[in-house]
Design an enzyme around this catalytic site. Structure first.
Site, PDB file in Angstrom:
ATOM      1  N   GLU A   1       0.821  -1.210   0.000  1.00  0.00           N
ATOM      2  CA  GLU A   1       0.000   0.000   0.000  1.00  0.00           C
ATOM      3  C   GLU A   1       0.854   1.258   0.000  1.00  0.00           C
ATOM      4  O   GLU A   1       1.770   1.402   0.818  1.00  0.00           O
ATOM      5  CB  GLU A   1      -0.915   0.003   1.227  1.00  0.00           C
ATOM      6  CG  GLU A   1      -1.835   1.207   1.308  1.00  0.00           C
ATOM      7  CD  GLU A   1      -2.727   1.183   2.533  1.00  0.00           C
ATOM      8  OE1 GLU A   1      -3.650   2.020   2.604  1.00  0.00           O
ATOM      9  OE2 GLU A   1      -2.505   0.340   3.424  1.00  0.00           O
TER      10      GLU A   1
ATOM     11  N   GLU B   1     -12.435   2.832   4.326  1.00  0.00           N
ATOM     12  CA  GLU B   1     -11.519   3.108   5.431  1.00  0.00           C
ATOM     13  C   GLU B   1     -11.533   4.612   5.721  1.00  0.00           C
ATOM     14  O   GLU B   1     -10.628   5.339   5.342  1.00  0.00           O
ATOM     15  CB  GLU B   1     -10.100   2.630   5.086  1.00  0.00           C
ATOM     16  CG  GLU B   1      -9.173   2.647   6.294  1.00  0.00           C
ATOM     17  CD  GLU B   1      -7.767   2.165   5.965  1.00  0.00           C
ATOM     18  OE1 GLU B   1      -7.367   1.122   6.486  1.00  0.00           O
ATOM     19  OE2 GLU B   1      -7.078   2.855   5.177  1.00  0.00           O
TER      20      GLU B   1
END
Length: 204
Positions: free
Chosen positions: A87, A184
């Site tokens: 990520e 998120e």
């Protein structure tokens, strides 16, 4: 869905150990533990957080460690039937984080040379670091195995900031994205009130 490989001591500010030369054994033990957890939970994907660049080692050593750890994890996870993603995270929320842009991630992916290493594309982080969201996701669709979202600024739910999520959801359908999209974000008010975006953005 997915979960993260062990990220070090979160309470002390650690945000991953994949690029840390002095934590290689700990990282590899974490890969074994992740495989155990994934088998119990039924997960087929895990995320390796690069971590904050350590002070001391030179750039070449940090990069070499990151690449070698990813190669190790990708191979070990592949044998267990689990995909590995990495990520990219913005340097405003996590100053010093090692992996920051799509370009850098693509270079790392090519250097690792594994067909079991993919990108976790967080729209919020990439809006801050580089923008050009729709084109970037389309250009790298074959390597993006998980997408996360939040609006910017504020990291709240879609519809509270500058990102045109209605367009992006339609775009992901149009280009044929088949993976998960994880929410998120921090609700602007309450969790229940924040879920209104699902209806207004045709996400359900």
């Amino acid at each position: 869905m997915l979960f993260n490989l062990p990220a070090g001591d979160w309470a002390k500010g650690e945000r991953g150990i994949t690029c840390h030369p002095d934590r290689v054994e700990e990282f590899r033990a974490g890969v074994d533990k992740a495989i155990e957890y994934a088998k119990v939970l039924g997960n087929t994907q895990v995320n390796a957080l690069a971590g904050i660049r350590p002070q001391g080692p030179d750039c070449a050593t940090v990069r070499k460690t990151f690449v070698e750890n990813l190669h190790y994890a990708a191979d070990k996870l592949k044998a267990a039937g689990i995909r590995l993603v990495m990520e990219m995270i913005n340097t405003r929320d996590i100053p010093g984080f090692y992996l920051n842009t799509t370009k850098q991630a693509l270079e790392i992916q090519a250097e690792v040379g594994s067909d079991n290493l993919f990108l976790q594309y967080d729209i919020y982080h990439m809006q801050i670091m580089e923008g050009d969201l729709a084109r970037t996701m389309e250009a790298n669709l074959n390597l993006i195995n998980h997408i996360q979202l939040a609006d910017n600024p504020g990291r709240n739910e879609p519809g509270t900031g500058e990102i045109n999520y209605r367009f992006l959801f339609e775009h992901l359908d149009r280009i044929g994205y088949q993976g998960w999209v994880g929410a998120e974000y921090k609700p602007l008010t309450t969790t229940e009130a924040g879920l209104g975006w699902l209806k207004t953005h045709n996400a359900i």
